[in-house]
Design a protein around this motif. Structure first.
Motif, PDB file in Angstrom:
ATOM      1  N   PRO A 192     -59.575  71.632  -9.639  1.00 51.69           N
ATOM      2  CA  PRO A 192     -59.337  71.677  -8.191  1.00 51.69           C
ATOM      3  C   PRO A 192     -59.855  72.946  -7.520  1.00 51.69           C
ATOM      4  O   PRO A 192     -60.348  72.888  -6.386  1.00 51.69           O
ATOM      5  N   VAL A 193     -59.773  74.085  -8.187  1.00 51.60           N
ATOM      6  CA  VAL A 193     -60.262  75.335  -7.589  1.00 51.60           C
ATOM      7  C   VAL A 193     -61.778  75.263  -7.425  1.00 51.60           C
ATOM      8  O   VAL A 193     -62.318  75.619  -6.377  1.00 51.60           O
ATOM      9  N   ARG A 194     -62.469  74.767  -8.436  1.00 50.81           N
ATOM     10  CA  ARG A 194     -63.935  74.670  -8.341  1.00 50.81           C
ATOM     11  C   ARG A 194     -64.348  73.654  -7.289  1.00 50.81           C
ATOM     12  O   ARG A 194     -65.316  73.878  -6.550  1.00 50.81           O
ATOM     13  N   ASN A 246     -66.611  73.012  -1.869  1.00 50.27           N
ATOM     14  CA  ASN A 246     -66.399  72.559  -0.500  1.00 50.27           C
ATOM     15  C   ASN A 246     -66.518  73.720   0.485  1.00 50.27           C
ATOM     16  O   ASN A 246     -67.180  73.596   1.522  1.00 50.27           O
ATOM     17  N   LEU A 247     -65.901  74.838   0.174  1.00 51.67           N
ATOM     18  CA  LEU A 247     -65.980  76.012   1.056  1.00 51.67           C
ATOM     19  C   LEU A 247     -67.413  76.519   1.190  1.00 51.67           C
ATOM     20  O   LEU A 247     -67.852  76.882   2.284  1.00 51.67           O
ATOM     21  N   ILE A 248     -68.131  76.521   0.096  1.00 50.07           N
ATOM     22  CA  ILE A 248     -69.511  76.999   0.121  1.00 50.07           C
ATOM     23  C   ILE A 248     -70.381  76.035   0.927  1.00 50.07           C
ATOM     24  O   ILE A 248     -71.173  76.456   1.777  1.00 50.07           O
ATOM     25  N   THR A 268     -62.220  84.664  -2.021  1.00 49.70           N
ATOM     26  CA  THR A 268     -61.026  84.982  -2.812  1.00 49.70           C
ATOM     27  C   THR A 268     -59.727  84.753  -2.049  1.00 49.70           C
ATOM     28  O   THR A 268     -58.741  84.340  -2.637  1.00 49.70           O
ATOM     29  N   THR A 269     -59.722  84.979  -0.747  1.00 49.33           N
ATOM     30  CA  THR A 269     -58.464  84.886   0.010  1.00 49.33           C
ATOM     31  C   THR A 269     -57.878  83.480   0.113  1.00 49.33           C
ATOM     32  O   THR A 269     -56.659  83.351   0.136  1.00 49.33           O
ATOM     33  N   PRO A 270     -58.661  82.400   0.151  1.00 50.40           N
ATOM     34  CA  PRO A 270     -58.042  81.071   0.266  1.00 50.40           C
ATOM     35  C   PRO A 270     -57.314  80.608  -1.005  1.00 50.40           C
ATOM     36  O   PRO A 270     -56.661  79.573  -0.996  1.00 50.40           O
ATOM     37  N   PHE A 271     -57.414  81.365  -2.089  1.00 50.58           N
ATOM     38  CA  PHE A 271     -56.863  80.929  -3.371  1.00 50.58           C
ATOM     39  C   PHE A 271     -55.788  81.884  -3.864  1.00 50.58           C
ATOM     40  O   PHE A 271     -55.832  83.073  -3.607  1.00 50.58           O
ATOM     41  N   PRO A 279     -61.301  87.882 -10.656  1.00 52.06           N
ATOM     42  CA  PRO A 279     -62.036  87.510 -11.869  1.00 52.06           C
ATOM     43  C   PRO A 279     -61.988  86.001 -12.156  1.00 52.06           C
ATOM     44  O   PRO A 279     -62.951  85.434 -12.661  1.00 52.06           O
ATOM     45  N   THR A 280     -60.879  85.356 -11.794  1.00 52.26           N
ATOM     46  CA  THR A 280     -60.782  83.902 -11.988  1.00 52.26           C
ATOM     47  C   THR A 280     -61.750  83.181 -11.054  1.00 52.26           C
ATOM     48  O   THR A 280     -62.425  82.230 -11.459  1.00 52.26           O
ATOM     49  N   ILE A 281     -61.841  83.643  -9.808  1.00 49.10           N
ATOM     50  CA  ILE A 281     -62.810  83.058  -8.862  1.00 49.10           C
ATOM     51  C   ILE A 281     -64.228  83.249  -9.414  1.00 49.10           C
ATOM     52  O   ILE A 281     -65.039  82.325  -9.381  1.00 49.10           O
TER      53      ILE A 281
END
Length: 131
Positions: free
Chosen positions: A42-44, A49-51, A65-68, A73-75
């Motif tokens: 889901p994060v990817r 989608n954001l990109i 990074t802020t929307p998550f 490092p995970t992003i």
């Protein structure tokens, strides 16, 4: 306000045959599986989608990074997976990396699920809504 990524029509290209078309060979299936595996998180999926929806067609990693509710490092890890799957590309500018979608990869995915032999004729489209 939602934005849509402009897609190039590549339906005639052999690399983008729909699943209902010619049988996939092992290499094509492995490549597509890698892409779908990248999108299965889901994060990817949200990152892509954001990109793709970013104004100007690209976005700085500093804005991703802020929307998550995960660490930077995970992003970065998720972005690396999307890059390796060929869905996004990035350019380093100074300290930051700017990401943008790869239109041909996104278009390829969109053409996979067309089922031309199951498409109802135009005169039957919308009949279910009238009933």
């Amino acid at each position: 306000m939602s934005k849509f990524l402009e897609l190039e029509d590549v339906t005639a290209a052999s690399c983008c045959a729909p699943l209902s078309g010619p049988i996939l060979d092992e290499d094509e299936a492995a490549e597509l599986a890698r892409v779908f595996k990248a999108l299965s998180d889901p994060v990817r999926l949200r990152l892509l989608n954001l990109i793709a929806a970013s104004e100007g067609g690209e976005v700085c990693v500093c804005d991703l990074t802020t929307p998550f509710d995960v660490s930077a490092p995970t992003i970065s890890h998720h972005l690396k997976v999307l890059r390796q799957a060929g869905l996004i590309t990035g350019d380093r500018r100074g300290t930051w990396v700017y990401y943008r979608p790869v239109p041909t990869a996104i278009t390829r995915l969109s053409t996979l699920f067309t089922l031309p032999h199951l498409t109802p004729p135009p005169e039957l489209v919308g009949l279910d809504e009238e009933a």
